[in-house]
Scaffold this motif. Structure first.
Motif, PDB file in Angstrom:
ATOM      1  N   ASN A  14       0.930  -1.247  -0.063  1.00 49.91           N
ATOM      2  CA  ASN A  14       0.080   0.126  -0.090  1.00 49.91           C
ATOM      3  C   ASN A  14       0.828   1.317  -0.036  1.00 49.91           C
ATOM      4  N   GLN A  19      -1.816   3.349  -3.831  1.00 47.51           N
ATOM      5  CA  GLN A  19      -2.060   4.659  -3.457  1.00 47.51           C
ATOM      6  C   GLN A  19      -2.194   5.507  -4.566  1.00 47.51           C
ATOM      7  N   ARG A  36     -10.885   3.675  -1.352  1.00 45.18           N
ATOM      8  CA  ARG A  36     -10.104   3.280  -0.261  1.00 45.18           C
ATOM      9  C   ARG A  36      -8.907   2.497  -0.701  1.00 45.18           C
ATOM     10  N   ALA A  38      -5.594  -0.095   0.651  1.00 42.09           N
ATOM     11  CA  ALA A  38      -4.910  -0.817   1.721  1.00 42.09           C
ATOM     12  C   ALA A  38      -3.829  -2.010   1.138  1.00 42.09           C
ATOM     13  N   PRO A  42       1.448  -3.801   4.945  1.00 39.29           N
ATOM     14  CA  PRO A  42       1.679  -2.216   4.612  1.00 39.29           C
ATOM     15  C   PRO A  42       3.213  -1.900   4.837  1.00 39.29           C
ATOM     16  N   GLU A  64      -0.337  10.626   2.559  1.00 42.08           N
ATOM     17  CA  GLU A  64      -0.814   9.477   2.756  1.00 42.08           C
ATOM     18  C   GLU A  64       0.038   8.463   3.628  1.00 42.08           C
ATOM     19  N   LYS A  67      -1.966   1.580   4.726  1.00 41.92           N
ATOM     20  CA  LYS A  67      -3.038   0.784   5.738  1.00 41.92           C
ATOM     21  C   LYS A  67      -3.175  -0.496   5.543  1.00 41.92           C
ATOM     22  N   THR A  73     -12.810  -3.805   5.380  1.00 45.12           N
ATOM     23  CA  THR A  73     -12.570  -3.089   4.413  1.00 45.12           C
ATOM     24  C   THR A  73     -13.062  -3.641   3.131  1.00 45.12           C
TER      25      THR A  73
END
Length: 137
Positions: A14, A19, A36, A38, A42, A64, A67, A73
């Motif tokens: 992530n 991203q 979202r 993730a 991470p 950022e 996550k 999620t």
């Protein structure tokens, strides 16, 4: 799918691909799509080359933070786009899953990341078309 579609982008760290994809979707869709991202494992921070490549097109992802991917999620998302995370993403009935094969920007320079960034933009625009959400830009 809900009235306001939600999209989850998942890659291992992530820190790069997911991203950039989340940033492109937020940039192009505005508040018409819930975005979202993730990772299954991470990283500590977003890849600096990805930050630089996105800044070149006017999108700031410097604040950022990677996550952790959670079951909630995934369950809360209408579309889950995986990018090289293999079997780490849980699969639930009724969700739409896409797997985008993209080079991992880890360890690459901004010059190397630009083509990845541009491919992600094209795919995000195609996803918006599929969702029936016109791009703002």
């Amino acid at each position: 799918m809900s009235e306001k579609p939600s999209v989850l982008f998942v890659c291992v760290h992530n820190a790069g691909r997911s991203q950039m994809a989340a940033a492109w979707l937020a940039h192009l869709a505005g508040n018409r799509v819930e975005v979202r991202s993730a990772g299954s494992n991470p990283g500590d921070s977003v890849n600096p080359a990805a930050v630089e490549a996105m800044a070149e097109v006017g999108i700031d992802i410097s604040a950022e933070v990677p996550k952790m991917l959670t079951v909630d999620t995934v369950q809360d998302s209408d579309v889950c786009v995986t990018m090289g995370c293999g079997d780490a993403c849980p699969v639930f009935p009724g969700k739409r899953y896409l797997d985008w094969t993209l080079d991992d920007p880890a360890g690459k320079t901004a010059d190397d990341v630009r083509p990845i960034r541009d491919t992600i933009e094209r795919r995000v625009r195609e996803l918006l078309d599929d969702l029936g959400v016109p791009a703002q830009h």
